[in-house]
Structures are given as structure tokens and as C-alpha cells.
Design an enzyme around this catalytic site. Sequence first.
Site, PDB file in Angstrom:
ATOM      1  N   CYS A   8       0.849  -1.204   0.000  1.00 56.09           N
ATOM      2  CA  CYS A   8       0.000   0.000   0.000  1.00 56.09           C
ATOM      3  C   CYS A   8       0.882   1.251   0.000  1.00 56.09           C
ATOM      4  O   CYS A   8       0.582   2.234  -0.685  1.00 56.09           O
ATOM      5  CB  CYS A   8      -0.945   0.010   1.201  1.00 56.09           C
ATOM      6  SG  CYS A   8      -2.347  -1.128   1.033  1.00 56.09           S
ATOM      7  N   HIS A  47      -6.207  -2.815  -1.012  1.00 55.11           N
ATOM      8  CA  HIS A  47      -5.618  -3.773  -0.093  1.00 55.11           C
ATOM      9  C   HIS A  47      -6.510  -5.011   0.019  1.00 55.11           C
ATOM     10  O   HIS A  47      -7.598  -4.948   0.585  1.00 55.11           O
ATOM     11  CB  HIS A  47      -5.352  -3.184   1.294  1.00 55.11           C
ATOM     12  CG  HIS A  47      -4.663  -4.178   2.156  1.00 55.11           C
ATOM     13  ND1 HIS A  47      -3.287  -4.321   2.182  1.00 55.11           N
ATOM     14  CD2 HIS A  47      -5.152  -5.163   2.950  1.00 55.11           C
ATOM     15  CE1 HIS A  47      -2.971  -5.329   2.971  1.00 55.11           C
ATOM     16  NE2 HIS A  47      -4.090  -5.869   3.448  1.00 55.11           N
ATOM     17  N   ASN A  88       1.634 -16.773  -4.076  1.00 55.49           N
ATOM     18  CA  ASN A  88       1.702 -17.459  -2.785  1.00 55.49           C
ATOM     19  C   ASN A  88       0.502 -17.041  -1.961  1.00 55.49           C
ATOM     20  O   ASN A  88       0.183 -15.856  -1.869  1.00 55.49           O
ATOM     21  CB  ASN A  88       2.998 -17.089  -2.063  1.00 55.49           C
ATOM     22  CG  ASN A  88       4.222 -17.645  -2.772  1.00 55.49           C
ATOM     23  OD1 ASN A  88       4.199 -18.780  -3.237  1.00 55.49           O
ATOM     24  ND2 ASN A  88       5.272 -16.858  -2.875  1.00 55.49           N
ATOM     25  N   GLY A  94       4.443 -19.597   1.949  1.00 52.11           N
ATOM     26  CA  GLY A  94       5.516 -18.643   2.233  1.00 52.11           C
ATOM     27  C   GLY A  94       5.157 -17.211   1.887  1.00 52.11           C
ATOM     28  O   GLY A  94       6.042 -16.399   1.623  1.00 52.11           O
ATOM     29  N   HIS A 101      -0.414 -10.378  -4.420  1.00 53.93           N
ATOM     30  CA  HIS A 101       0.529 -10.037  -5.489  1.00 53.93           C
ATOM     31  C   HIS A 101       0.806 -11.254  -6.340  1.00 53.93           C
ATOM     32  O   HIS A 101       0.886 -12.375  -5.850  1.00 53.93           O
ATOM     33  CB  HIS A 101       1.834  -9.457  -4.924  1.00 53.93           C
ATOM     34  CG  HIS A 101       2.483 -10.301  -3.875  1.00 53.93           C
ATOM     35  ND1 HIS A 101       2.044 -10.332  -2.568  1.00 53.93           N
ATOM     36  CD2 HIS A 101       3.537 -11.152  -3.930  1.00 53.93           C
ATOM     37  CE1 HIS A 101       2.810 -11.163  -1.874  1.00 53.93           C
ATOM     38  NE2 HIS A 101       3.710 -11.681  -2.681  1.00 53.93           N
ATOM     39  N   HIS A 103       3.547 -12.897  -8.831  1.00 54.89           N
ATOM     40  CA  HIS A 103       4.939 -12.849  -9.290  1.00 54.89           C
ATOM     41  C   HIS A 103       4.955 -13.208 -10.770  1.00 54.89           C
ATOM     42  O   HIS A 103       4.433 -14.266 -11.152  1.00 54.89           O
ATOM     43  CB  HIS A 103       5.796 -13.891  -8.570  1.00 54.89           C
ATOM     44  CG  HIS A 103       5.930 -13.693  -7.091  1.00 54.89           C
ATOM     45  ND1 HIS A 103       7.047 -13.143  -6.508  1.00 54.89           N
ATOM     46  CD2 HIS A 103       5.089 -13.987  -6.060  1.00 54.89           C
ATOM     47  CE1 HIS A 103       6.898 -13.113  -5.195  1.00 54.89           C
ATOM     48  NE2 HIS A 103       5.714 -13.621  -4.886  1.00 54.89           N
TER      49      HIS A 103
HETATM   50  P1  5GP Z   1       5.832 -13.371  -1.122  1.00 56.86           P
HETATM   51  O1  5GP Z   1       6.895 -14.169  -0.442  1.00 56.86           O
HETATM   52  O2  5GP Z   1       4.951 -12.634  -0.141  1.00 56.86           O
HETATM   53  O3  5GP Z   1       5.047 -14.124  -2.136  1.00 56.86           O
HETATM   54  O4  5GP Z   1       6.607 -12.277  -1.963  1.00 56.86           O
HETATM   55  C1  5GP Z   1       6.913 -11.012  -1.515  1.00 56.86           C
HETATM   56  C2  5GP Z   1       7.893 -10.419  -2.491  1.00 56.86           C
HETATM   57  O5  5GP Z   1       7.961  -9.020  -2.275  1.00 56.86           O
HETATM   58  C3  5GP Z   1       9.323 -10.970  -2.347  1.00 56.86           C
HETATM   59  O6  5GP Z   1       9.732 -11.542  -3.577  1.00 56.86           O
HETATM   60  C4  5GP Z   1      10.138  -9.732  -1.967  1.00 56.86           C
HETATM   61  O7  5GP Z   1      11.424  -9.729  -2.553  1.00 56.86           O
HETATM   62  C5  5GP Z   1       9.273  -8.588  -2.465  1.00 56.86           C
HETATM   63  N1  5GP Z   1       9.404  -7.354  -1.709  1.00 56.86           N
HETATM   64  C6  5GP Z   1       9.304  -7.208  -0.361  1.00 56.86           C
HETATM   65  N2  5GP Z   1       9.447  -5.921  -0.015  1.00 56.86           N
HETATM   66  C7  5GP Z   1       9.625  -5.229  -1.173  1.00 56.86           C
HETATM   67  C8  5GP Z   1       9.811  -3.835  -1.458  1.00 56.86           C
HETATM   68  O8  5GP Z   1       9.841  -2.967  -0.572  1.00 56.86           O
HETATM   69  N3  5GP Z   1       9.956  -3.497  -2.771  1.00 56.86           N
HETATM   70  C9  5GP Z   1       9.926  -4.422  -3.772  1.00 56.86           C
HETATM   71  N4  5GP Z   1      10.086  -3.979  -5.028  1.00 56.86           N
HETATM   72  N5  5GP Z   1       9.738  -5.743  -3.531  1.00 56.86           N
HETATM   73  C10 5GP Z   1       9.581  -6.135  -2.254  1.00 56.86           C
HETATM   74 ZN    ZN Z   2      -1.793  -3.337   1.140  1.00 54.82          ZN
END
Ligand code: 5GP
Ligand code: ZN
Length: 118
Positions: A8, A47, A88, A94, A101, A103
Site C-alpha cells: 500500500c 488492499h 503465494n 511462504g 501479489h 509474481h
Molecule cells: P511473497 O513471499 O509474499 O510471495 O513475496 C513477496 C515479495 O515481495 C518478495 O519476492 C520480496 O522480494 C518482495 N518485496 C518485499 N518488499 C519489497 C519492497 O519494498 N519493494 C519491492 N520492489 N519488492 C519487495
Molecule cells: Zn496493502
Amino acid sequence: MKDDCIFCKIIKGEIPSEKVYEDEYVLAFRDINPAAPIHILIIPKKHIDSLACLEEEDKEYVWKIHEAMNIIAKQEIIADSGYRIVVNCGKDAGQEVMHLHYHLLAGQKMGEKIIWNK
Ligand code: 5GP
Ligand code: ZN
């Protein structure tokens, strides 16, 4: 928007990000810790904690995220070579950031497994 949510804050511009795409519903930016040569996060500009929290009223966001994937794939010139989308959901997957989000991973052969190890 949620005050203590990193994504956010990125949407509000309070945390900088390398944006690759934006519209009224969606923001996409490069992952800070890439797991592939191209690693982009695509998020709704609302959100929503995770896939598990999606409501019918969010369907426009879901479509716009999928539309953004196609636009970004063309922008990054990976529409033909291919890419992998990973979402995820929750603890066992994880999920670290509790703002939905997607990926988008590309730029190399991903291997046969859906998971990646880092
Ligand atoms: P998750 O593990 O929740 O599926 O993925 C979270 C992703 O967010 C991770 O790949 C991590 O590298 C990325 N991430 C976390 N904080 C930040 C940030 O402040 N900026 C960016 N660009 N990516 C972030
Ligand atoms: Zn959010």
C-alpha cells in the site's frame, strides 16, 4: 489502503519502486530481490490480503491484473518465450507480504517444477 502494508505504501508512493506498468486498478514493479532475470510483482490498487480474501466485488481487479500480465509480457518481450506466474497464498506457501501479489518470472528456463528454491 492499509497504513502498515508495504505494498500500500508503494502504491501511495511512500516507498519507491521501479514501476513497469500502472493503470487505475493495477500497479506492477520490479521485485527488490529477484528470483529470475525478470521478476515483476503485479498488485491490485486495493488492499486485499491474499487470494483467500477475494470477494466477487474484486473481480474487476482480478481481470485487470491478468490484462496487465499480457501488456507487461509484450513490453518485456517475453510474450513468445514465456513466463511463469506464481501467487503465494498464506503461511505454507511462504506468503510474506499480506497484500495480494502475482509474481511474473521470466528471462530463463524455469525448470519443470512450479516451486523455486532460493
Ligand atoms: P511473497 O513471499 O509474499 O510471495 O513475496 C513477496 C515479495 O515481495 C518478495 O519476492 C520480496 O522480494 C518482495 N518485496 C518485499 N518488499 C519489497 C519492497 O519494498 N519493494 C519491492 N520492489 N519488492 C519487495
Ligand atoms: Zn496493502
